[in-house]
Design an enzyme around this catalytic site. Structure first.
Site, PDB file in Angstrom:
ATOM      1  N   HIS A  71      -3.213   4.324  -2.978  1.00 37.25           N
ATOM      2  CA  HIS A  71      -4.275   3.494  -2.394  1.00 37.25           C
ATOM      3  C   HIS A  71      -5.008   4.261  -1.280  1.00 37.25           C
ATOM      4  O   HIS A  71      -6.230   4.246  -1.200  1.00 37.25           O
ATOM      5  CB  HIS A  71      -3.688   2.224  -1.768  1.00 37.25           C
ATOM      6  CG  HIS A  71      -2.993   1.316  -2.725  1.00 37.25           C
ATOM      7  ND1 HIS A  71      -1.648   1.051  -2.652  1.00 37.25           N
ATOM      8  CD2 HIS A  71      -3.454   0.584  -3.780  1.00 37.25           C
ATOM      9  CE1 HIS A  71      -1.312   0.192  -3.605  1.00 37.25           C
ATOM     10  NE2 HIS A  71      -2.381  -0.104  -4.307  1.00 37.25           N
ATOM     11  N   LEU A 118       0.812  -1.222   0.000  1.00 36.99           N
ATOM     12  CA  LEU A 118       0.000   0.000   0.000  1.00 36.99           C
ATOM     13  C   LEU A 118       0.843   1.269   0.000  1.00 36.99           C
ATOM     14  O   LEU A 118       1.884   1.345   0.651  1.00 36.99           O
ATOM     15  CB  LEU A 118      -0.942  -0.011   1.215  1.00 36.99           C
ATOM     16  CG  LEU A 118      -1.925  -1.188   1.222  1.00 36.99           C
ATOM     17  CD1 LEU A 118      -2.760  -1.157   2.493  1.00 36.99           C
ATOM     18  CD2 LEU A 118      -2.819  -1.184  -0.007  1.00 36.99           C
TER      19      LEU A 118
HETATM   20  P1  AMP Z   1      -3.383  -2.069  -7.197  1.00 31.05           P
HETATM   21  O1  AMP Z   1      -3.000  -2.439  -5.813  1.00 31.05           O
HETATM   22  O2  AMP Z   1      -2.242  -1.639  -8.060  1.00 31.05           O
HETATM   23  O3  AMP Z   1      -4.286  -3.096  -7.855  1.00 31.05           O
HETATM   24  O4  AMP Z   1      -4.285  -0.765  -7.076  1.00 31.05           O
HETATM   25  C1  AMP Z   1      -5.450  -0.744  -6.294  1.00 31.05           C
HETATM   26  C2  AMP Z   1      -6.219   0.513  -6.614  1.00 31.05           C
HETATM   27  O5  AMP Z   1      -5.390   1.645  -6.326  1.00 31.05           O
HETATM   28  C3  AMP Z   1      -6.587   0.627  -8.095  1.00 31.05           C
HETATM   29  O6  AMP Z   1      -7.906   1.168  -8.202  1.00 31.05           O
HETATM   30  C4  AMP Z   1      -5.561   1.581  -8.645  1.00 31.05           C
HETATM   31  O7  AMP Z   1      -6.008   2.300  -9.766  1.00 31.05           O
HETATM   32  C5  AMP Z   1      -5.360   2.504  -7.462  1.00 31.05           C
HETATM   33  N1  AMP Z   1      -4.079   3.207  -7.534  1.00 31.05           N
HETATM   34  C6  AMP Z   1      -2.842   2.672  -7.690  1.00 31.05           C
HETATM   35  N2  AMP Z   1      -1.912   3.651  -7.777  1.00 31.05           N
HETATM   36  C7  AMP Z   1      -2.572   4.824  -7.681  1.00 31.05           C
HETATM   37  C8  AMP Z   1      -2.184   6.203  -7.708  1.00 31.05           C
HETATM   38  N3  AMP Z   1      -0.920   6.559  -7.845  1.00 31.05           N
HETATM   39  N4  AMP Z   1      -3.136   7.149  -7.578  1.00 31.05           N
HETATM   40  C9  AMP Z   1      -4.449   6.801  -7.435  1.00 31.05           C
HETATM   41  N5  AMP Z   1      -4.880   5.522  -7.398  1.00 31.05           N
HETATM   42  C10 AMP Z   1      -3.971   4.554  -7.530  1.00 31.05           C
END
Ligand code: AMP
Length: 282
Positions: A37, A33
């Site tokens: 996130h 995280l």
């Molecule tokens: P992940 O753990 O990569 O599957 O991401 C989980 C959620 O966090 C997804 O909806 C991603 O689009 C969001 N997320 C990941 N990185 C970012 C970021 N830098 N800014 C905003 N949301 C993010």
């Protein structure tokens, strides 16, 4: 904060929460995280009564030569971070719990899942949609949020929720960036010192492209070439740079309406994505 590992317990708890405690807000993550996130947690907290976060590195959304094995996992630290955030429930199923032997059902959003990242990651969005349908049935959210960093994913999930009549509000949150503009990602830690120094070129070139369009350029090819030439100065391999209609992700030749400029670029074996949204009135 409650940590739940079993699907049965999660379903029972979600049922009770909906009976007694009100709206469930849900954020699906693969852990490791970071501020991106947590920004989603902050947004959804304003809109729901009980916040549930899942941590699950979903094997079905990784291709065979992708980084499933090396993907960062630090569940203990993630749990501490979520405790500090005052999240109510963390759902951490193991792979076998989600996909027992004989598992054989998949969900796919056609077309939207085959362009942009879908081209170089065949099956990726099928894996994403499949795990999310399972999560939606297990966690029973009223509202769920996805980051605009993965804008194609967010658009596909909205379409899937509509097509399958999920009674779930799907919203998005803005991309959170480092001070130098690099979109925060769990994959940034794979970058070498030099690659980390080069990586902000992605966002910089998107911002320059946006400025060129705002000054009147409407030809996608011209804008894409401008982005390409600035990124190619670094030691990278470009996967794609595209300008597409935000609604259906089809390429635009002449830039008009709500569009996305999206790209994916390899820094060594690390594939980074970024995008920028803009509205062009005429
Ligand atoms: P992940 O753990 O990569 O599957 O991401 C989980 C959620 O966090 C997804 O909806 C991603 O689009 C969001 N997320 C990941 N990185 C970012 C970021 N830098 N800014 C905003 N949301 C993010």
């Amino acid at each position: 904060m409650k940590v739940i590992k079993s699907i049965n317990e999660m379903q029972r708890t979600a049922f009770e929460v909906r009976e007694k405690n009100g709206r469930i807000g849900f954020v699906a993550t693969m852990g490791a995280l970071h501020k991106g996130h947590l920004s989603l947690v902050d947004i959804v907290k304003e809109k729901a009564d009980v916040i549930i976060i899942s941590i699950f590195v979903n094997p079905k959304q990784f291709g065979i030569s992708e980084d499933y094995e090396r993907y960062t996992r630090d569940v203990e630290q993630d749990i501490e971070i979520l405790k500090d955030k005052k999240v109510d429930i963390v759902f951490i199923p193991d792979t076998y719990e989600m996909y027992p032997e004989g598992y054989n059902s998949y969900v796919n959003v056609q077309e939207l899942g085959e362009v942009l990242c879908g081209k170089s990651r065949p099956g990726h969005f099928k894996g994403v949609c499949t795990v999310l349908v399972k999560f939606f049935n297990i966690v029973k959210p009223d509202i769920t949020i996805f980051g605009e960093k993965d804008i194609q994913q967010a658009i596909i999930v909205k379409k899937m929720a509509t097509d399958f009549n999920f009674d779930i509000e799907v919203i998005t949150g803005p991309t959170i960036r480092e001070n130098d503009g690099l979109a925060i990602s769990s994959r940034n830690i794979y970058l070498s010192a030099q690659q980390r120094k080069d990586a902000p070129i992605l966002y910089k070139s998107l911002v320059i492209a946006k400025e060129i369009i705002e000054k009147g350029e409407r030809d996608s090819t011209v804008v894409i070439e401008k982005i390409r030439s600035s990124i190619e100065k670094k030691d990278v391999k470009i996967d794609y740079i595209d300008i597409v209609d935000k609604k259906d992700l089809t390429p635009t030749k002449s830039i008009k309406g709500d569009v996305l400029i999206a790209l994916a670029v390899y820094f060594g074996s690390t594939r980074l994505i970024d995008n920028i949204q803009l509205r062009v009135e005429s």
